[in-house]
Design a protein around this motif. Structure first.
Motif, PDB file in Angstrom:
ATOM      1  N   GLY A 250       0.796  -1.213   0.000  1.00 48.43           N
ATOM      2  CA  GLY A 250       0.000   0.000   0.000  1.00 48.43           C
ATOM      3  C   GLY A 250       0.831   1.267   0.000  1.00 48.43           C
ATOM      4  N   ARG A 251       2.046   1.201  -0.545  1.00 46.01           N
ATOM      5  CA  ARG A 251       2.960   2.340  -0.539  1.00 46.01           C
ATOM      6  C   ARG A 251       3.247   2.820  -1.951  1.00 46.01           C
ATOM      7  N   VAL A 252       3.639   4.100  -2.032  1.00 47.26           N
ATOM      8  CA  VAL A 252       4.032   4.706  -3.307  1.00 47.26           C
ATOM      9  C   VAL A 252       5.444   5.251  -3.141  1.00 47.26           C
ATOM     10  N   PHE A 253       6.315   4.872  -4.057  1.00 46.79           N
ATOM     11  CA  PHE A 253       7.715   5.299  -4.010  1.00 46.79           C
ATOM     12  C   PHE A 253       8.043   6.116  -5.248  1.00 46.79           C
ATOM     13  N   GLU A 254       8.611   7.289  -5.055  1.00 48.10           N
ATOM     14  CA  GLU A 254       9.149   8.044  -6.174  1.00 48.10           C
ATOM     15  C   GLU A 254      10.615   7.671  -6.318  1.00 48.10           C
ATOM     16  N   THR A 255      11.059   7.440  -7.533  1.00 45.67           N
ATOM     17  CA  THR A 255      12.440   7.011  -7.731  1.00 45.67           C
ATOM     18  C   THR A 255      13.017   7.629  -8.995  1.00 45.67           C
ATOM     19  N   GLU A 256      14.227   8.127  -8.872  1.00 43.72           N
ATOM     20  CA  GLU A 256      14.934   8.776  -9.988  1.00 43.72           C
ATOM     21  C   GLU A 256      16.419   8.692  -9.718  1.00 43.72           C
ATOM     22  N   GLY A 257      17.186   8.200 -10.694  1.00 43.32           N
ATOM     23  CA  GLY A 257      18.630   8.089 -10.512  1.00 43.32           C
ATOM     24  C   GLY A 257      18.944   7.226  -9.310  1.00 43.32           C
ATOM     25  N   GLY A 258      19.669   7.793  -8.349  1.00 43.64           N
ATOM     26  CA  GLY A 258      20.000   7.071  -7.124  1.00 43.64           C
ATOM     27  C   GLY A 258      19.115   7.439  -5.953  1.00 43.64           C
ATOM     28  N   ARG A 259      18.007   8.131  -6.205  1.00 46.03           N
ATOM     29  CA  ARG A 259      17.134   8.627  -5.130  1.00 46.03           C
ATOM     30  C   ARG A 259      15.849   7.816  -5.055  1.00 46.03           C
ATOM     31  N   ILE A 260      15.454   7.436  -3.836  1.00 51.08           N
ATOM     32  CA  ILE A 260      14.176   6.778  -3.570  1.00 51.08           C
ATOM     33  C   ILE A 260      13.469   7.562  -2.473  1.00 51.08           C
ATOM     34  N   THR A 261      12.216   7.922  -2.707  1.00 50.70           N
ATOM     35  CA  THR A 261      11.445   8.700  -1.745  1.00 50.70           C
ATOM     36  C   THR A 261      10.130   7.990  -1.465  1.00 50.70           C
ATOM     37  N   VAL A 262       9.803   7.813  -0.197  1.00 54.54           N
ATOM     38  CA  VAL A 262       8.480   7.316   0.171  1.00 54.54           C
ATOM     39  C   VAL A 262       7.510   8.487   0.093  1.00 54.54           C
ATOM     40  N   MET A 263       6.533   8.390  -0.778  1.00 56.21           N
ATOM     41  CA  MET A 263       5.567   9.469  -0.957  1.00 56.21           C
ATOM     42  C   MET A 263       4.461   9.336   0.084  1.00 56.21           C
ATOM     43  N   GLU A 264       4.098  10.467   0.661  1.00 54.06           N
ATOM     44  CA  GLU A 264       3.049  10.491   1.672  1.00 54.06           C
ATOM     45  C   GLU A 264       1.835  11.203   1.088  1.00 54.06           C
ATOM     46  N   GLY A 265       0.734  10.497   0.990  1.00 57.28           N
ATOM     47  CA  GLY A 265      -0.424  11.002   0.280  1.00 57.28           C
ATOM     48  C   GLY A 265      -1.270  11.954   1.089  1.00 57.28           C
ATOM     49  N   TRP A 266      -2.519  12.093   0.667  1.00 57.48           N
ATOM     50  CA  TRP A 266      -3.428  13.023   1.324  1.00 57.48           C
ATOM     51  C   TRP A 266      -3.584  12.674   2.796  1.00 57.48           C
ATOM     52  N   ARG A 267      -3.346  13.654   3.649  1.00 58.53           N
ATOM     53  CA  ARG A 267      -3.562  13.512   5.081  1.00 58.53           C
ATOM     54  C   ARG A 267      -4.335  14.729   5.572  1.00 58.53           C
ATOM     55  N   PRO A 268      -5.137  14.583   6.627  1.00 58.12           N
ATOM     56  CA  PRO A 268      -5.869  15.752   7.125  1.00 58.12           C
ATOM     57  C   PRO A 268      -4.916  16.860   7.555  1.00 58.12           C
ATOM     58  N   GLY A 269      -5.194  18.062   7.117  1.00 54.81           N
ATOM     59  CA  GLY A 269      -4.438  19.230   7.534  1.00 54.81           C
ATOM     60  C   GLY A 269      -5.272  20.073   8.490  1.00 54.81           C
ATOM     61  N   PRO A 270      -5.093  21.395   8.486  1.00 53.00           N
ATOM     62  CA  PRO A 270      -5.869  22.266   9.370  1.00 53.00           C
ATOM     63  C   PRO A 270      -7.374  22.052   9.182  1.00 53.00           C
ATOM     64  N   THR A 271      -8.102  22.055  10.287  1.00 50.35           N
ATOM     65  CA  THR A 271      -9.527  21.754  10.272  1.00 50.35           C
ATOM     66  C   THR A 271     -10.298  22.773  11.111  1.00 50.35           C
ATOM     67  N   ALA A 272     -11.479  23.130  10.659  1.00 53.88           N
ATOM     68  CA  ALA A 272     -12.392  23.945  11.451  1.00 53.88           C
ATOM     69  C   ALA A 272     -13.737  23.221  11.523  1.00 53.88           C
ATOM     70  N   ASP A 273     -14.250  23.063  12.713  1.00 53.63           N
ATOM     71  CA  ASP A 273     -15.513  22.354  12.909  1.00 53.63           C
ATOM     72  C   ASP A 273     -16.437  23.226  13.750  1.00 53.63           C
ATOM     73  N   LYS A 274     -17.458  23.742  13.149  1.00 55.78           N
ATOM     74  CA  LYS A 274     -18.410  24.616  13.831  1.00 55.78           C
ATOM     75  C   LYS A 274     -19.418  23.832  14.661  1.00 55.78           C
ATOM     76  N   GLY A 275     -19.595  22.559  14.305  1.00 54.78           N
ATOM     77  CA  GLY A 275     -20.604  21.760  14.977  1.00 54.78           C
ATOM     78  C   GLY A 275     -21.999  22.006  14.445  1.00 54.78           C
ATOM     79  N   ALA A 276     -22.092  22.788  13.401  1.00 58.51           N
ATOM     80  CA  ALA A 276     -23.369  23.089  12.743  1.00 58.51           C
ATOM     81  C   ALA A 276     -23.066  23.501  11.307  1.00 58.51           C
ATOM     82  N   ARG A 277     -24.121  23.705  10.516  1.00 58.56           N
ATOM     83  CA  ARG A 277     -23.905  24.080   9.125  1.00 58.56           C
ATOM     84  C   ARG A 277     -23.301  25.477   9.033  1.00 58.56           C
ATOM     85  N   TRP A 278     -22.313  25.602   8.137  1.00 61.25           N
ATOM     86  CA  TRP A 278     -21.698  26.912   7.923  1.00 61.25           C
ATOM     87  C   TRP A 278     -22.610  27.820   7.103  1.00 61.25           C
TER      88      TRP A 278
END
Length: 306
Positions: A250-278
């Motif tokens: 379940g992983r994605v690796f970017e690779t070029e030349g001698g470089r290998i990078t583990v790519m980190e996908g969409w993760r939750p960032g800053p969040t605002a929750d009003k607890g009701a409809r905006w």
């Protein structure tokens, strides 16, 4: 031949293996002791019929140095071709251990000039061409697991930086490669119970599809390291396709030349929750504050700064 023989006894299928990255992968697996099914339809860069059989040439190249390989020239974006591909491995070698999805071509256009056929054809070869062989391989491995012969099976899919970030002039290709990442994540989750690991790579290398992009990145003078050689990508593919990669899925690796990078996908960032409809009027400030606290996305390939 490699001394490690990491894939001794394994049977590996590589799609789009007649040239470029696929050829490099097929040769690398063979050098590590694998028996290889070399698939290539033999089309041109744009997916239209080409001359000759590159799959036959690569299979012969492997056999010439003492390896085992068989060619397959079917269209793996059809049910019949994908079934035939997996069947070739099972009928020729009696087993299947690793599937590497690599086949693809380009039909680059800006979105306003992109024909529907060019959209459909690119999605078909890249995304459907990954799905159908995966489906048939997975059905075989599921049957093996249910019969008490749980395999150490591996699938390595080929995405692209275009699929992770987008690429101007490649809306069809970017969408297909992003879809491959989604397919990889779902397949890893669904197939784990059958002993199947599924990962994806996002490679950068000089091939027919990228020779204009990387035209300036030629081999270093005096025989130095050629960072854009497709052979640089293959060691990671071989490792992911071997039993040595146990536990990696379940992983994605970017690779070029001698470089290998583990790519980190969409993760939750800053969040605002009003607890009701905006209310719409509230969102200008709220969304802008959220964006101010978030990481700036990496730019789309080929995008210009305004």
């Amino acid at each position: 031949m490699s001394a490690s023989r990491m894939c001794e006894g394994r049977v590996v299928v590589v799609t789009g293996a007649g040239r470029g990255l696929g050829r490099a992968h097929a040769l690398a697996f063979a050098a590590e002791g694998a028996r290889v099914v070399v698939n290539d339809l033999g089309v041109g860069l744009d997916g239209r019929p080409g001359a000759g059989s590159p799959a036959d040439r690569v299979a012969a190249e492997i056999r010439a140095v003492g390896g085992e390989a068989v060619a397959h020239a079917g269209d793996i974006a059809t049910t019949e071709g994908a079934a035939s591909l997996i069947g070739t491995a099972l009928e020729t070698y009696g087993r299947l251990d690793t599937l590497v999805g690599n086949a693809g071509f380009l039909r680059d256009r800006m979105l306003v000039n992109l024909d529907e056929d060019d959209w459909d054809d690119v999605l078909r070869v890249h995304l459907k061409g990954h799905f159908l062989p995966l489906k048939h391989a997975a059905a075989h491995w599921r049957a093996e697991a249910k019969a008490g012969r749980t395999p150490e099976a591996r699938i390595v899919a080929t995405s692209s930086g275009a699929g992770l970030l987008g690429s101007v002039g490649q809306g069809n290709y970017s969408a297909a490669k992003a879809g491959i990442v989604g397919l990889t994540l779902v397949a890893a989750a669904e197939l784990a119970r059958y002993g199947v690991q599924v990962n994806a790579i996002a490679p950068a290398a000089r091939t027919r599809m990228t020779e204009r992009t990387f035209a300036a990145a030629m081999a270093a003078p005096g025989g130095g390291f050629d960072a854009m050689a497709p052979e640089n990508v293959s060691p990671l593919v071989v490792w992911l396709g071997s039993a040595a990669s146990a536990g990696v899925t379940g992983r994605v690796f970017e690779t070029e030349g001698g470089r290998i990078t583990v790519m980190e996908g969409w993760r939750p960032g800053p969040t605002a929750d009003k607890g009701a409809r905006w209310h719409v009027a509230e969102l200008d400030q709220v969304v802008r504050e959220l964006l101010a606290g978030s990481r700036t996305p990496a730019p789309v390939y080929g995008a210009t700064t305004l």
